[in-house]
Design an enzyme around this catalytic site. Structure first.
Site, PDB file in Angstrom:
ATOM      1  N   SER A 292       0.693  -1.231   0.064  1.00  0.00           N
ATOM      2  CA  SER A 292       0.143   0.072   0.097  1.00  0.00           C
ATOM      3  C   SER A 292       0.839   1.196   0.007  1.00  0.00           C
ATOM      4  O   SER A 292       1.995   1.361   0.474  1.00  0.00           O
ATOM      5  CB  SER A 292      -0.944   0.137   1.167  1.00  0.00           C
ATOM      6  OG  SER A 292      -0.079   0.131   2.430  1.00  0.00           O
ATOM      7  N   ASP A 293       0.272   2.260  -0.600  1.00  0.00           N
ATOM      8  CA  ASP A 293       1.009   3.707  -0.067  1.00  0.00           C
ATOM      9  C   ASP A 293       0.685   3.994   1.305  1.00  0.00           C
ATOM     10  O   ASP A 293       0.058   3.162   1.922  1.00  0.00           O
ATOM     11  CB  ASP A 293       0.321   4.651  -0.910  1.00  0.00           C
ATOM     12  CG  ASP A 293       1.300   5.833  -1.333  1.00  0.00           C
ATOM     13  OD1 ASP A 293       2.347   5.845  -0.453  1.00  0.00           O
ATOM     14  OD2 ASP A 293       1.035   6.567  -2.045  1.00  0.00           O
ATOM     15  N   CYS A 294       1.403   4.808   1.710  1.00  0.00           N
ATOM     16  CA  CYS A 294       1.728   4.987   3.321  1.00  0.00           C
ATOM     17  C   CYS A 294       0.348   5.286   3.966  1.00  0.00           C
ATOM     18  O   CYS A 294      -0.190   6.431   3.422  1.00  0.00           O
ATOM     19  CB  CYS A 294       2.789   5.776   3.762  1.00  0.00           C
ATOM     20  SG  CYS A 294       4.481   4.986   3.242  1.00  0.00           S
TER      21      CYS A 294
ATOM     22  N   SER B 245      -2.298   3.922   3.415  1.00  0.00           N
ATOM     23  CA  SER B 245      -3.554   3.802   2.626  1.00  0.00           C
ATOM     24  C   SER B 245      -4.637   3.041   3.237  1.00  0.00           C
ATOM     25  O   SER B 245      -5.934   3.225   2.959  1.00  0.00           O
ATOM     26  CB  SER B 245      -3.078   3.205   1.321  1.00  0.00           C
ATOM     27  OG  SER B 245      -2.595   4.191   0.508  1.00  0.00           O
TER      28      SER B 245
END
Length: 776
Positions: free
Chosen positions: A294-296, A298
Site C-alpha cells: 500500500s501507499d503509506c 492507505s
C-alpha cells in the site's frame, strides 16, 4: 547472575538474543546471523541457502504464530527474537539516487551522502534506455554499500511510473512524462538496473524495486480536492491504453519485485481494496513475482478518511482479500489479528501475503546471514559518491537538457568571446532546487552560477528574493544593471518544491510571481545575447520568451541533480551538444481555465469543448510539443526500408470479421489475429549536416486510419533510439515493429484491436504510408 537464576531458561535465551539483535560491538545483526544463532543454516531450514526459496519461505511461515505474523505485514516489520530475526524497515526510496526520505535509509558516517542524479522527468528527456539502466546499476551499488554499512535496507519503493496527465501535478517531476511507451521503457530499464545481479540469476535481486502508484494517480491537492478523497472516474479505454501499460511493463518485462497501490479511488473503489486491479491484473494477468504494498497509511485512509468500510476488521479483510501483502503504516499490524479471530479473514490469506514478501527478502539475501559473506559484500563507502557516478550524473543532466529556442545560433557561447556573464534569476544559485523531491543528501553541488564561472567571469544577481518572486524593484534594477554591463546574460527561472511537490499541485502554468516581468526588464537592458533557463519539473507557459527576440535562446533543465550547474554550463559553452527532447506537452495558460484537473478523460469531447490531454489526444493550441528539442547541428532523416503492405492472417473463424466479407472488415481483435512473429523492419538513415558531433533521439510515431476506432490517438510513439552521429556523418537506425503490439489501439470497451487500411509512419519530417490488409 542472581537475577538470571530466577528466570525461566527460555526467557533467558530470548533476552540474550534480544541483546544480540541490538548488535555486537556496534555491528548490525541480520536474520540467520551465526553470531546470534550458531550454525543457523543447520538449525533452521529457512536459513539454508541451498534449499529452494519456496521451501525456505514456507518453513519460516510455519514457525511463526499469528501475533508474530501480523507484525510482519507492516513496513516496520517486527522482530522475532526466538528465531534470531531482527526488525526490518521496508520503506526506502531511490527515485533518482539513494534517498533518506523513507525511514529505512539514513546518512551517517561512514556514508554521509549519495549520488543525486537528475530528477526523473529530465532523465526521461534523454530518451536513452542504456543510460537509464546504467543509472539504476549505480544506484543499486550505492544502496548495497549502505546496507552493508547498516545504514539502509534493500527494498526501494521506486520508480514512480504514473502518467504525467496534467501539467499542474506537483509530482509530475517524479515521472518519465506523458507517454505510456516512454514511461514503460523507462520503468523496465531502471528496474532492471536496480534489480539485476551480475550473474543474471532471476532468483536473486541486487535490490528490490517497486513500481508506484497503481493506478490513475495524478492529483495530490488541487482546488480543495486531495488524493485521499479523489475518486478518479476513468474509462476502461483510458485505463488500458494510458494509465496501466507502464505497470504492466514493470511486471511482465521489468520483472519488478513490487507494485504499490495508490491512495485514490478508481471508479468508486480504493485501488488498495480492488481485487480486479490487484489480484486480477497485477497478480493474475501480469504474473507479479513479488509483493503488493500500500501507499503509506492507505489502509487507514480507506477506513478513516474515505469511509469505504465500516470496521477496521472489514478493512483488513477487503485489502488483503484484494491482494495487498504489505501495509506501509500500522493498520494491518493493529487489526489483522482481530480480523482473523472474528472470522473476517482466513489465516491462510495472511500466510499468502507473507509468502510474497518473504520471497523477495530471500531473493535479496536478507536471510543469508552477514552480508559481508554474500555477493556484493565487498561494497562499502568507497563505492558511494565515486568519480564514475558523478560523471554519470553529469552525463544524464547534459543529455536531458532541452534546447527550445536558438535565434541566429546564439548558442553555444565561446569562452574567448564571452569574457563576462551576468547570471540572473532565483534559481541561478540553486542547490536544493536542483535535486527535486524524493532526493537524498547529494555528494556535492554544482550550482548554475558556479558551473558557468568555470568558463568565464560571472556576476550574480538574483533578480528575485526566491522563486515565489514578490515584486522587488531594487533586485530587478540590480539584475538589469548587471545585464547591461556583461557580454551576455543567463537568466535561470522556474520553480522549486515550494511551487510543485507532493501535496502541492499548481494552479497556474505561468512563471511564479514577478519572474516574467523580471526577465523582460533584464532582457531589455542586456548588452548581449540573453539565455533563458527554465528549471522546473512541470511545463511552464513562457510564450512571452518564445516570441521575444531579445531572448535569443531558451533551455529547459528540469531539476538536473547534483551536477546540474556543470551540465548547464557545458551545454551553454558548447562542450556538449544538446539532444534532449520534451517528455511532456507544454500548454498555454488558458489550459488551466478550460480543463479541470479532476477530469480524467484523455480523449477530447467536441460536444463540450473539452480538448483532451497529451500529444496523443489534445486538440488545443500548444506552446511546445512532446518530443520537441533543438540541437547545435542539423539532422535530416530518410526512410531506407519500410513496408507498403502488411498482410494479416486470422487465427480462427471465430473472429472480429466472422460472417462479414473481408473487404467489409475494418478492424480485427488482436486476440483473433495470427500475430506470432508478425514483424517488419523500419530502417532510418540519420544525417548530421552540421560541423558538430551530436547524440540524437530518433522517435518513430504512427497514426492509425482515421475513423476506424473511436478515440484512437492522433499520433502514437511506437519506438525510439538514441544514436551518436558525428559531424557530417550518417547513422542507420533499425526498428523492429511488432504489428499487433505496436500498431494496435484500445477500443471503448478496453479491447485491443488492429485497424485495417492505411497507416502512417512519422520520423522527423518524413512520412510513410502503408496498408494493413487481411490475407488468405
Amino acid at each position: 547472575m542472581g537475577f538470571q537464576r530466577t528466570l525461566d531458561g527460555g526467557l533467558i535465551v530470548v533476552l540474550l538474543v534480544l541483546g544480540l539483535l541490538q548488535g555486537i560491538c556496534g555491528q548490525p545483526m541480520y536474520p540467520c546471523d551465526n553470531r546470534v544463532i550458531p550454525n543457523a543454516a543447520v538449525v533452521y531450514p529457512f536459513c539454508n541457502k541451498a534449499l529452494p526459496i519456496n521451501v525456505r519461505v514456507n518453513d519460516l511461515i510455519r514457525r511463526l504464530n499469528l501475533k508474530e505474523k501480523v507484525q510482519m505485514l507492516v513496513d516496520k516489520a517486527g522482530a522475532v527474537p526466538r528465531l534470531g530475526i531482527p526488525s526490518y524497515e521496508w520503506w526506502s526510496e531511490a527515485l533518482h539516487g539513494v534517498s533518506n526520505f523513507g525511514p529505512g535509509t539514513h546518512f551517517a558516517n561512514p556514508i554521509p551522502a549519495a549520488t543525486s542524479f537528475p530528477q526523473v522527468i529530465l532523465t526521461a528527456a534523454t530518451f536513452d534506455t542504456e543510460l537509464w539502466e546504467e543509472m539504476g546499476k549505480a544506484v543499486s551499488t550505492e544502496a548495497r554499500a549502505m546496507y552493508n554499512a547498516g545504514l539502509g535496507g534493500l527494498t526501494y519503493w521506486s520508480p514512480n511510473v504514473n502518467i504525467f496527465r496534467d501539467p499542474r501535478w506537483g509530482r509530475g517531476q517524479e515521472t518519465p512524462g506523458e507517454d505510456p511507451l516512454l514511461t514503460s521503457n523507462f520503468a523496465v530499464h531502471y528496474v532492471r538496473g536496480l534489480q539485476s545481479t551480475d550473474g543474471g540469476d532471476p532468483n536473486r535481486l541486487k535490490v528490490a524495486a517497486c513500481c508506484k502508484h497503481f493506478t490513475a494517480y495524478d492529483l495530490d491537492n488541487w482546488n480543495q480536492i486531495d488524493r485521499f478523497h479523489f475518486d478518479a472516474r476513468v474509462t476502461q479505454q483510458d485505463l488500458d491504453d494510458t494509465f496501466n501499460p507502464p505497470f504492466k511493463a514493470c511486471v511482465t518485462d521489468g520483472h519488478v519485485a513490487s507494485v504499490m497501490c495508490s491512495y485514490n479511488k478508481v471508479n468508486g473503489v480504493p485501488t488498495c481494496a480492488d481485487p480486479v486491479l490487484l489480484n486480477g491484473n497485477i497478480r493474475g494477468k501480469w504474473g507479479l513475482n513479488g509483493y503488493i504494498s500500500s501507499d503509506c497509511d492507505s489502509a487507514d485512509v480507506i477506513y478513516n478518511t474515505q469511509h469505504f468500510t465500516t470496521t477496521p476488521e472489514r478493512t483488513v479483510a477487503d485489502v488483503m482479500g484484494a491482494g495487498l501483502d504489505l501495509n506501509c503504516g500500522r493498520f494491518l499490524g493493529d487489526h489483522t489479528e482481530a480480523a482473523v479471530k472474528i472470522g473476517k479473514l482466513q489465516e491462510s490469506v495472511v500466510d499468502r501475503a507473507l509468502f510474497n514478501s518473504f520471497s523477495v527478502q530471500m531473493r535479496l539475501g536478507l536471510f543469508d546471514g552477514d552480508p559481508a559473506f554474500q555477493p556484493y559484500g565487498n561494497l562499502g563507502p568507497k563505492d558511494v559518491c565515486t568519480p564514475e557516478h558523478h560523471r554519470l550524473s553529469v552525463r544524464a543532466a547534459r543529455e536531458g537538457i532541452v534546447l527550445l529556442k536558438n535565434i541566429n545560433r546564439a548558442l553555444p557561447f565561446s569562452p574567448t568571446r564571452i569574457r563576462s556573464l551576468a547570471v540572473i534569476g532565483p534559481n541561478a544559485a540553486a542547490k536544493d532546487a536542483m535535486i527535486g523531491n524524493y532526493a537524498g543528501i547529494p555528494c556535492r553541488y554544482t550550482t548554475p552560477v558556479k558551473g558557468l564561472g568555470i568558463y568565464t567571469k560571472t556576476v550574480h544577481k538574483p533578480g528575485c528574493q526566491n522563486v515565489a518572486c514578490p515584486r522587488n524593484p531594487y533586485l530587478v534594477r540590480d539584475a538589469a544593471q548587471a545585464a547591461s554591463q556583461a557580454d551576455a546574460t543567463v537568466i535561470v527561472v522556474g520553480a522549486d518544491l515550494s511551487i510543485e511537490a507532493e501535496m502541492v499541485d499548481r494552479t497556474s502554468l505561468l512563471l511564479p510571481g514577478y519572474q516574467e516581468q523580471m526577465v523582460i526588464e533584464t532582457a531589455k537592458a542586456s548588452r548581449g545575447p540573453v539565455i533563458l533557463v527554465v528549471m522546473s519539473g512541470g511545463p511552464m507557459d513562457i510564450s512571452f520568451a518564445k516570441h521575444y527576440d531579445k531572448i535569443t535562446s531558451i533551455l529547459w533543465v528540469g531539476y538536473p541533480g547534483q551536477a546540474g550547474g556543470k551540465a548547464l554550463a557545458d551545454v551553454i559553452f558548447g562542450k556538449h551538444n544538446p539532444g534532449g527532447r520534451l517528455p511532456v506537452t507544454w500548454y498555454p495558460q488558458d489550459f488551466v481555465a478550460r480543463v479541470p484537473m479532476t477530469d480524467m478523460n484523455m480523449r477530447p469531447n467536441p460536444a463540450t469543448g473539452y480538448p483532451g490531454r497529451t500529444y496523443r489526444f489534445y486538440t488545443g493550441s500548444k506552446l511546445y510539443r512532446f518530443g520537441d528539442g533543438l540541437s547545435y547541428t542539423t539532422y535530416s532523416h530518410s526512410l531506407v526500408q519500410a513496408p507498403k503492405l502488411v498482410s494479416l492472417a486470422l487465427q480462427t473463424p471465430n473472429n472480429s470479421c466472422a460472417g462479414i466479407e473481408k473487404n467489409m472488415c475494418n478492424s480485427v481483435r488482436v486476440e483473433h489475429a495470427n500475430c506470432q512473429g508478425l514483424l517488419f523492419d523500419v530502417h532510418v538513415d540519420v544525417d548530421n549536416q552540421g560541423s558538430i558531433d551530436g547524440r540524437h533521439a530518433v522517435l518513430l510515431f504512427f497514426s492509425p486510419p482515421a475513423g476506424v476506432h473511436k478515440g484512437a490517438p492522433q499520433r502514437q510513439l511506437m519506438a525510439f533510439r538514441k544514436v551518436n552521429v558525428g559531424a557530417g556523418g550518417r547513422e542507420r537506425v533499425h526498428f523492429s515493429v511488432d504489428v499487433c503490439k505496436d500498431l494496435s489501439v484500445v477500443d471503448e470497451m478496453g479491447v485491443r484491436k488492429l485497424a485495417l487500411g492505411s497507416h502512417l509512419l512519422h520520423v522527423g519530417d518524413v512520412k510513410h504510408t502503408f496498408d494493413i490488409q487481411l490475407g488468405d
